[in-house]
Write an enzyme that holds these catalytic residues in place. Structure first.
Site, PDB file in Angstrom:
ATOM      1  N   LYS A 114     -54.475  -9.233 -62.983  1.00 48.84           N
ATOM      2  CA  LYS A 114     -55.739  -9.979 -63.017  1.00 48.84           C
ATOM      3  C   LYS A 114     -55.477 -11.467 -63.205  1.00 48.84           C
ATOM      4  O   LYS A 114     -56.154 -12.305 -62.604  1.00 48.84           O
ATOM      5  CB  LYS A 114     -56.655  -9.440 -64.119  1.00 48.84           C
ATOM      6  N   LYS A 196     -54.882   0.460 -55.289  1.00 45.30           N
ATOM      7  CA  LYS A 196     -55.898   1.286 -55.936  1.00 45.30           C
ATOM      8  C   LYS A 196     -57.285   1.013 -55.334  1.00 45.30           C
ATOM      9  O   LYS A 196     -57.598  -0.132 -55.019  1.00 45.30           O
ATOM     10  CB  LYS A 196     -55.899   0.935 -57.430  1.00 45.30           C
ATOM     11  N   LYS A 199     -63.551  -1.405 -57.339  1.00 42.20           N
ATOM     12  CA  LYS A 199     -64.884  -1.948 -57.068  1.00 42.20           C
ATOM     13  C   LYS A 199     -64.846  -3.462 -56.907  1.00 42.20           C
ATOM     14  O   LYS A 199     -65.786  -4.060 -56.396  1.00 42.20           O
ATOM     15  CB  LYS A 199     -65.872  -1.518 -58.150  1.00 42.20           C
TER      16      LYS A 199
HETATM   17  P1  TYM Z   1     -62.611   1.156 -65.581  1.00 42.35           P
HETATM   18  O1  TYM Z   1     -64.022   0.812 -65.864  1.00 42.35           O
HETATM   19  O2  TYM Z   1     -61.794   0.226 -64.762  1.00 42.35           O
HETATM   20  O3  TYM Z   1     -62.530   2.576 -64.905  1.00 42.35           O
HETATM   21  C1  TYM Z   1     -63.181   3.716 -65.468  1.00 42.35           C
HETATM   22  C2  TYM Z   1     -62.339   4.960 -65.283  1.00 42.35           C
HETATM   23  O4  TYM Z   1     -62.143   5.194 -63.886  1.00 42.35           O
HETATM   24  C3  TYM Z   1     -60.739   5.316 -63.622  1.00 42.35           C
HETATM   25  N1  TYM Z   1     -60.463   4.764 -62.282  1.00 42.35           N
HETATM   26  C4  TYM Z   1     -59.804   5.426 -61.329  1.00 42.35           C
HETATM   27  N2  TYM Z   1     -59.283   6.667 -61.290  1.00 42.35           N
HETATM   28  C5  TYM Z   1     -58.673   7.048 -60.146  1.00 42.35           C
HETATM   29  N3  TYM Z   1     -58.571   6.253 -59.046  1.00 42.35           N
HETATM   30  C6  TYM Z   1     -59.085   5.006 -59.032  1.00 42.35           C
HETATM   31  N4  TYM Z   1     -59.005   4.248 -57.950  1.00 42.35           N
HETATM   32  C7  TYM Z   1     -59.741   4.533 -60.212  1.00 42.35           C
HETATM   33  N5  TYM Z   1     -60.366   3.365 -60.555  1.00 42.35           N
HETATM   34  C8  TYM Z   1     -60.785   3.523 -61.827  1.00 42.35           C
HETATM   35  C9  TYM Z   1     -60.056   4.521 -64.722  1.00 42.35           C
HETATM   36  O5  TYM Z   1     -58.736   4.919 -64.914  1.00 42.35           O
HETATM   37  C10 TYM Z   1     -60.936   4.813 -65.912  1.00 42.35           C
HETATM   38  O6  TYM Z   1     -60.569   6.054 -66.509  1.00 42.35           O
HETATM   39  N6  TYM Z   1     -60.363   0.020 -69.904  1.00 42.35           N
HETATM   40  C11 TYM Z   1     -61.166   1.030 -69.212  1.00 42.35           C
HETATM   41  C12 TYM Z   1     -62.452   1.324 -69.924  1.00 42.35           C
HETATM   42  C13 TYM Z   1     -62.272   1.661 -71.352  1.00 42.35           C
HETATM   43  C14 TYM Z   1     -61.809   2.898 -71.892  1.00 42.35           C
HETATM   44  C15 TYM Z   1     -61.801   2.712 -73.295  1.00 42.35           C
HETATM   45  C16 TYM Z   1     -61.408   4.097 -71.317  1.00 42.35           C
HETATM   46  C17 TYM Z   1     -62.519   0.835 -72.394  1.00 42.35           C
HETATM   47  N7  TYM Z   1     -62.239   1.453 -73.565  1.00 42.35           N
HETATM   48  C18 TYM Z   1     -61.388   3.730 -74.150  1.00 42.35           C
HETATM   49  C19 TYM Z   1     -60.989   5.117 -72.195  1.00 42.35           C
HETATM   50  C20 TYM Z   1     -60.986   4.941 -73.567  1.00 42.35           C
HETATM   51  C21 TYM Z   1     -61.482   0.509 -67.834  1.00 42.35           C
HETATM   52  O7  TYM Z   1     -61.465  -0.663 -67.571  1.00 42.35           O
HETATM   53  O8  TYM Z   1     -61.841   1.479 -66.936  1.00 42.35           O
END
Ligand code: TYM
Length: 332
Positions: A114, A196, A199
């Site tokens: 990022k 990956k 969004k």
């Molecule tokens: P975020 O919002 O980027 O994504 C949410 C969840 O979706 C999964 N994900 C994917 N899985 C498979 N293929 C993809 N292309 C893909 N894109 C996203 C992510 O792995 C995630 O599980 N930091 C986290 C949010 C968070 C969190 C937490 C998660 C904050 N605190 C505590 C678990 C526990 C995040 O940015 O996910």
């Protein structure tokens, strides 16, 4: 009683990657796990690590909450809440910053990626973000954290911080385990299948949004990048495009990748993609209709209020314990 916890950021619209990597798992675990309390939240504090438009953020918070329910999370089984409504997340986040080392934060791949895309104005919270994520998890003594593959490094750091704190101050936090799907831990971009599905990507053809118009969804699948040898075989190194489509197909059906390879042995990419386009559209149709029903209804606020109440009790109790161990304030 065990605890499960996970969250999704309300930045932009959710993708098929979020669904397969996270949401679909949440629903499966909700139905399978016994003796487990579930906490699933909207990670809005994480969203402000990059600039956000206030109105958009508000809309996205509601939208993620509605999608949780539309994808099948049952508010009677899962505590759904908004992260910023529980101040203990930020408070324990600071304690985790005071447990983690700068070097550990700088090594996080997601931060480096990022940071690389942004020339200046990088917010401090983008660097310290994994400390907040660790706090999200440790605040609830979560045993299981279902996440996509891209969050693995953050979970590992969380485990390290829990152990470090426990060693320094005595047993305080449960050391959590990550939970990953076998096939769908990382859904890739449809146009650049070595990256990956995200969004925040520039090309809308590279991702499928859960709320995309279904005709658009079919077109995106049909125009997904594949190679030219025409064989429907899983080989992520040499054939990343078709391998990604096989992963999506398998994740949304009962078929294993092996079974799919056999089923499509004599078929071409066009036939495979046409079938997959229908499978994805069929998976999204009920989610979309439920989503609009929820967005137009009055239940959502009640669900989030109830979830926050449950979360608050656990979070407050834990933070007091942590402050006590650290010698903060006047708590005995
Ligand atoms: P975020 O919002 O980027 O994504 C949410 C969840 O979706 C999964 N994900 C994917 N899985 C498979 N293929 C993809 N292309 C893909 N894109 C996203 C992510 O792995 C995630 O599980 N930091 C986290 C949010 C968070 C969190 C937490 C998660 C904050 N605190 C505590 C678990 C526990 C995040 O940015 O996910």
């Amino acid at each position: 009683m065990k605890r499960l916890l996970s969250g999704i950021q309300p930045t932009g619209k959710l993708t098929l990657g979020n669904y397969i990597g996270a949401l679909q798992q949440f629903v499966k675990l909700q139905d399978e796990l016994e003796d487990t309390e579930l906490f699933i939240f909207i990670a809005d504090l994480h969203a402000i690590t990059i600039p956000q438009n206030r109105q958009e953020l508000k809309k996205n918070i509601r939208s993620v909450a509605a999608l949780y329910v539309a994808c099948g999370l049952d508010p009677n089984k899962v505590n759904l809440f908004v992260q910023s409504e529980i101040p203990e997340h930020a408070q324990l986040g600071y304690v985790m910053e005071s447990t983690a080392y700068v070097g550990e934060m700088e090594r996080m791949t997601q931060y480096k990626d990022k940071k690389g895309k942004q020339a200046e104005g990088i917010r401090t919270s983008l660097l310290t973000y994994p400390a907040l994520m660790a706090a999200d998890i440790l605040l609830y003594d979560a045993d299981i954290v279902p996440i996509g593959d891209d969050q693995k490094q953050h979970l590992e750091l969380t485990r390290n911080l829990a152990v470090r704190f426990n060693n320094a101050y005595g047993q305080t936090f449960t050391v959590p385990e990550g939970y990953y799907t076998k096939t769908g831990a990382r859904i890739m971009s449809l146009t650049e299948p070595t990256k990956k599905m995200s969004k925040s990507a520039e090309n809308p053809k590279s991702y499928i949004l859960l709320l995309d118009d279904l005709a658009q969804v079919r077109n995106k699948i049909k125009s997904a990048v594949t190679d030219s040898d025409g064989l429907i075989k899983y080989d992520p190194k040499k054939k990343p495009g078709i391998s990604n489509l096989l992963t999506i197909y398998s994740a949304l059906t009962e078929y294993s990748i092996k079974q799919l390879e056999e089923m499509y042995e004599d078929k071409n990419y066009q036939v495979f993609k046409a079938d997959l386009a229908e499978i994805v559209a069929d998976a999204l149709r009920p989610i979309q209709s439920k989503y609009f029903e929820i967005m137009n209804g009055t239940e959502l606020d009640k669900i989030l209020d109830h979830g926050a109440e449950k979360a608050r009790v656990v979070a407050q109790r834990k933070l007091v314990k942590v402050y006590k161990k650290l010698g903060l304030g006047r708590i005995r």
